[in-house]
Scaffold this active site. Structure first.
Site, PDB file in Angstrom:
ATOM      1  N   ARG A  46       0.827  -1.212   0.000  1.00 28.99           N
ATOM      2  CA  ARG A  46       0.000   0.000   0.000  1.00 28.99           C
ATOM      3  C   ARG A  46       0.864   1.266   0.000  1.00 28.99           C
ATOM      4  O   ARG A  46       0.468   2.316  -0.511  1.00 28.99           O
ATOM      5  CB  ARG A  46      -0.950  -0.033   1.207  1.00 28.99           C
ATOM      6  CG  ARG A  46      -1.831   1.147   1.315  1.00 28.99           C
ATOM      7  CD  ARG A  46      -3.091   0.978   2.157  1.00 28.99           C
ATOM      8  NE  ARG A  46      -3.086  -0.051   3.178  1.00 28.99           N
ATOM      9  CZ  ARG A  46      -2.488   0.051   4.371  1.00 28.99           C
ATOM     10  NH1 ARG A  46      -1.822   1.135   4.685  1.00 28.99           N
ATOM     11  NH2 ARG A  46      -2.559  -0.926   5.250  1.00 28.99           N
ATOM     12  N   TYR A  98     -13.297  18.417 -14.810  1.00 26.76           N
ATOM     13  CA  TYR A  98     -13.845  17.076 -15.034  1.00 26.76           C
ATOM     14  C   TYR A  98     -15.005  16.829 -14.051  1.00 26.76           C
ATOM     15  O   TYR A  98     -14.921  17.201 -12.872  1.00 26.76           O
ATOM     16  CB  TYR A  98     -12.715  16.053 -14.841  1.00 26.76           C
ATOM     17  CG  TYR A  98     -13.198  14.642 -14.751  1.00 26.76           C
ATOM     18  CD1 TYR A  98     -13.935  14.069 -15.781  1.00 26.76           C
ATOM     19  CD2 TYR A  98     -12.930  13.866 -13.623  1.00 26.76           C
ATOM     20  CE1 TYR A  98     -14.395  12.766 -15.685  1.00 26.76           C
ATOM     21  CE2 TYR A  98     -13.381  12.558 -13.525  1.00 26.76           C
ATOM     22  CZ  TYR A  98     -14.131  12.023 -14.552  1.00 26.76           C
ATOM     23  OH  TYR A  98     -14.586  10.742 -14.454  1.00 26.76           O
ATOM     24  N   ASP A 167      -4.487  19.712 -12.884  1.00 29.01           N
ATOM     25  CA  ASP A 167      -4.777  18.437 -13.538  1.00 29.01           C
ATOM     26  C   ASP A 167      -4.273  18.590 -14.974  1.00 29.01           C
ATOM     27  O   ASP A 167      -4.853  19.323 -15.772  1.00 29.01           O
ATOM     28  CB  ASP A 167      -6.285  18.172 -13.496  1.00 29.01           C
ATOM     29  CG  ASP A 167      -6.666  16.841 -14.165  1.00 29.01           C
ATOM     30  OD1 ASP A 167      -5.875  16.330 -14.988  1.00 29.01           O
ATOM     31  OD2 ASP A 167      -7.757  16.327 -13.870  1.00 29.01           O
ATOM     32  N   LYS A 191      -5.578   7.779 -19.227  1.00 25.20           N
ATOM     33  CA  LYS A 191      -5.747   8.417 -20.541  1.00 25.20           C
ATOM     34  C   LYS A 191      -4.503   8.254 -21.397  1.00 25.20           C
ATOM     35  O   LYS A 191      -4.219   7.179 -21.867  1.00 25.20           O
ATOM     36  CB  LYS A 191      -6.137   9.886 -20.365  1.00 25.20           C
ATOM     37  CG  LYS A 191      -7.178  10.145 -19.285  1.00 25.20           C
ATOM     38  CD  LYS A 191      -8.508   9.474 -19.565  1.00 25.20           C
ATOM     39  CE  LYS A 191      -9.528   9.849 -18.503  1.00 25.20           C
ATOM     40  NZ  LYS A 191     -10.549   8.878 -18.268  1.00 25.20           N
TER      41      LYS A 191
HETATM   42  C1  LIG Z   1      -9.238  15.657 -16.893  1.00 24.16           C
HETATM   43  C2  LIG Z   1      -9.549  14.405 -16.132  1.00 24.16           C
HETATM   44  N1  LIG Z   1      -9.028  14.239 -14.897  1.00 24.16           N
HETATM   45  C3  LIG Z   1      -9.281  13.128 -14.186  1.00 24.16           C
HETATM   46  C4  LIG Z   1     -10.092  12.130 -14.672  1.00 24.16           C
HETATM   47  C5  LIG Z   1     -10.366  10.912 -13.812  1.00 24.16           C
HETATM   48  O1  LIG Z   1      -9.568   9.865 -14.199  1.00 24.16           O
HETATM   49  P1  LIG Z   1      -9.916   8.315 -13.939  1.00 24.16           P
HETATM   50  O2  LIG Z   1     -11.048   7.982 -14.871  1.00 24.16           O
HETATM   51  O3  LIG Z   1      -8.644   7.636 -14.265  1.00 24.16           O
HETATM   52  O4  LIG Z   1     -10.319   8.174 -12.533  1.00 24.16           O
HETATM   53  C6  LIG Z   1     -10.642  12.253 -15.941  1.00 24.16           C
HETATM   54  C7  LIG Z   1     -11.498  11.173 -16.481  1.00 24.16           C
HETATM   55  O5  LIG Z   1     -12.085  11.299 -17.549  1.00 24.16           O
HETATM   56  C8  LIG Z   1     -10.368  13.416 -16.694  1.00 24.16           C
HETATM   57  O6  LIG Z   1     -10.892  13.612 -17.912  1.00 24.16           O
END
Ligand SMILES: Cc1ncc(COP(=O)(O)O)c(C=O)c1O
Length: 379
Positions: A46, A98, A167, A191
């Site tokens: 972990r 998001y 992000d 992604k």
């Molecule tokens: C810009 C962005 N940040 C974070 C996330 C979340 O990622 P995860 O689906 O890997 O939890 C997404 C998911 O689409 C996203 O588009």
């Protein structure tokens, strides 16, 4: 080393057991100590795992970070970064983040007394109230691809004793928030990093020692570490990220040109496309990189539902950044958590569609879009 070399050689073969060319998957959940109170480098999965560490070391090399902590998903990375905040503090989010990040604010932060606001005017703020602990940005933002001036936000936050969390999922190359002064950079590795639609992952990076230690400790406490097999998938994906991203950008450029002149498109959203100001900022901080996501509102003369289901090469699915092209309806998928009122305020309309462009042949993708437009035209 140039970026393509770092992506492949950040973890050198000689660092792997038996000089294995790829990092093996270590499945041990726990590690024996030589003596009581003498733990080795690895104690418990972990907290730290050799396969995950190889991924984190590679991320440090690629993103120019001193510390990286891998998480079970992008949402795990967001949870981890926002766990730095304390009850009573406030987070200012850029407006169209998001949907999952917004859901986290609504479901978790509200419950534990961390305040938040979605702001469209972050760049013009002159000062922050004393309770603001962090500004959280996405640039380009999801799904409207708005650009935020990272340096300006960093100056504002730091002058007011707040940290900046970015992000950077949409721009894993060509834009380095850490180099521009942000305190915490995070990615959904699901992604572009993983890139093959077969694993979830996330990563939180920083250059600050105290923050790096705290994030590592919080990751262990929250129990959101990336699993060894998924660490392997992310490490494997990372090696081809630039090859894939370059191909995706080339496809996106062609598709953008095609969409610009198509009568089915009422409004087109792309990185740096919203205004001359956003174009200039994006040019300065990301070399104007188009990325591999485009959104558009469809003309009333076309049925957007029929368009989406007529596509053969774009699957209707949440996600982006993978080799497969996808189409998403933000209002009912990625951003459904916003609710109707907020969506209307931000401009996420029912006829808005988001394309995640993959690595298929660009001409084939355009032919598929053209065929689906023809089928979607109302008579
Ligand atoms: C810009 C962005 N940040 C974070 C996330 C979340 O990622 P995860 O689906 O890997 O939890 C997404 C998911 O689409 C996203 O588009």
């Amino acid at each position: 080393m140039k970026i393509q070399t770092k992506l492949i050689k950040a973890v050198h073969t000689k660092q792997n057991p038996y000089s294995a060319i790829t990092t093996p998957i270590f499945l041990a959940s726990t590690y024996a100590q030589d003596e009581i109170n003498k733990p080795g480098e690895f104690e418990y999965q972990r907290g730290k795992n050799p396969t995950t560490k190889a991924f984190e070391d590679s991320i440090c090399a690629v993103f120019g970070a001193n510390y990286a902590h891998a998480t079970a998903s992008g949402m795990g990375a967001i949870t981890l970064a926002l766990s730095l905040l304390k009850t009573g503090q406030k987070v200012l989010f850029c407006e169209n983040i998001y949907g999952g990040t917004f859901r986290y604010a609504k479901q978790i932060m509200e419950n534990i007394g961390i305040k938040y606001e979605l702001r469209s005017d972050l760049e013009s703020l002159k000062s922050l109230s004393a309770d603001v602990g962090a500004i959280y940005i996405e640039t380009p933002s999801n799904p409207l691809l708005h650009i935020t001036d990272i340096k300006k936000i960093v100056a504002l936050a730091h002058a007011n004793n707040a940290i900046v969390i970015a992000d950077n999922t949409f721009m894993p190359l060509f834009q380095s928030p850490l180099a521009l002064g942000v305190d915490v950079e995070l990615h959904s590795a699901t992604k572009f990093i993983g890139g093959h639609g077969d694993g979830l992952g996330g990563v939180v990076c920083t250059n600050d020692k105290a923050l790096g230690t705290k994030i590592g400790s919080l990751k262990n406490t929250l129990g959101i570490a990336l699993a060894p097999f998924d660490s392997y998938l992310m490490l494997r994906g990372l090696k081809t990220m630039k090859l894939r991203f370059d191909a995706q950008i080339a496809n996106t450029k062609k598709i953008l040109e095609f969409l610009k002149s198509h009568e089915a498109i009422q409004k087109l959203y792309f990185a740096g496309g919203a205004s001359e100001h956003e174009r200039a900022v994006h040019e300065a901080q990301a070399g104007g990189c188009l990325g591999a996501v485009l959104s558009f509102e469809m003309s009333e003369k076309y049925c957007y539902e029929r368009f989406a289901s007529s596509l053969e090469l774009f699957d209707i699915a949440s996600s982006l950044g993978g080799v497969e092209s996808l189409i998403c309806h933000p209002a009912t998928m990625s951003h459904a958590s916003y609710g109707e009122q907020l969506m209307a305020k931000i401009g996420i309309k029912d006829n808005l569609l988001r394309l995640a462009i993959g690595c298929e042949d660009g001409e084939d993708l355009i032919a598929d879009l053209a065929k689906a437009f023809a089928k979607a035209k109302k008579s």
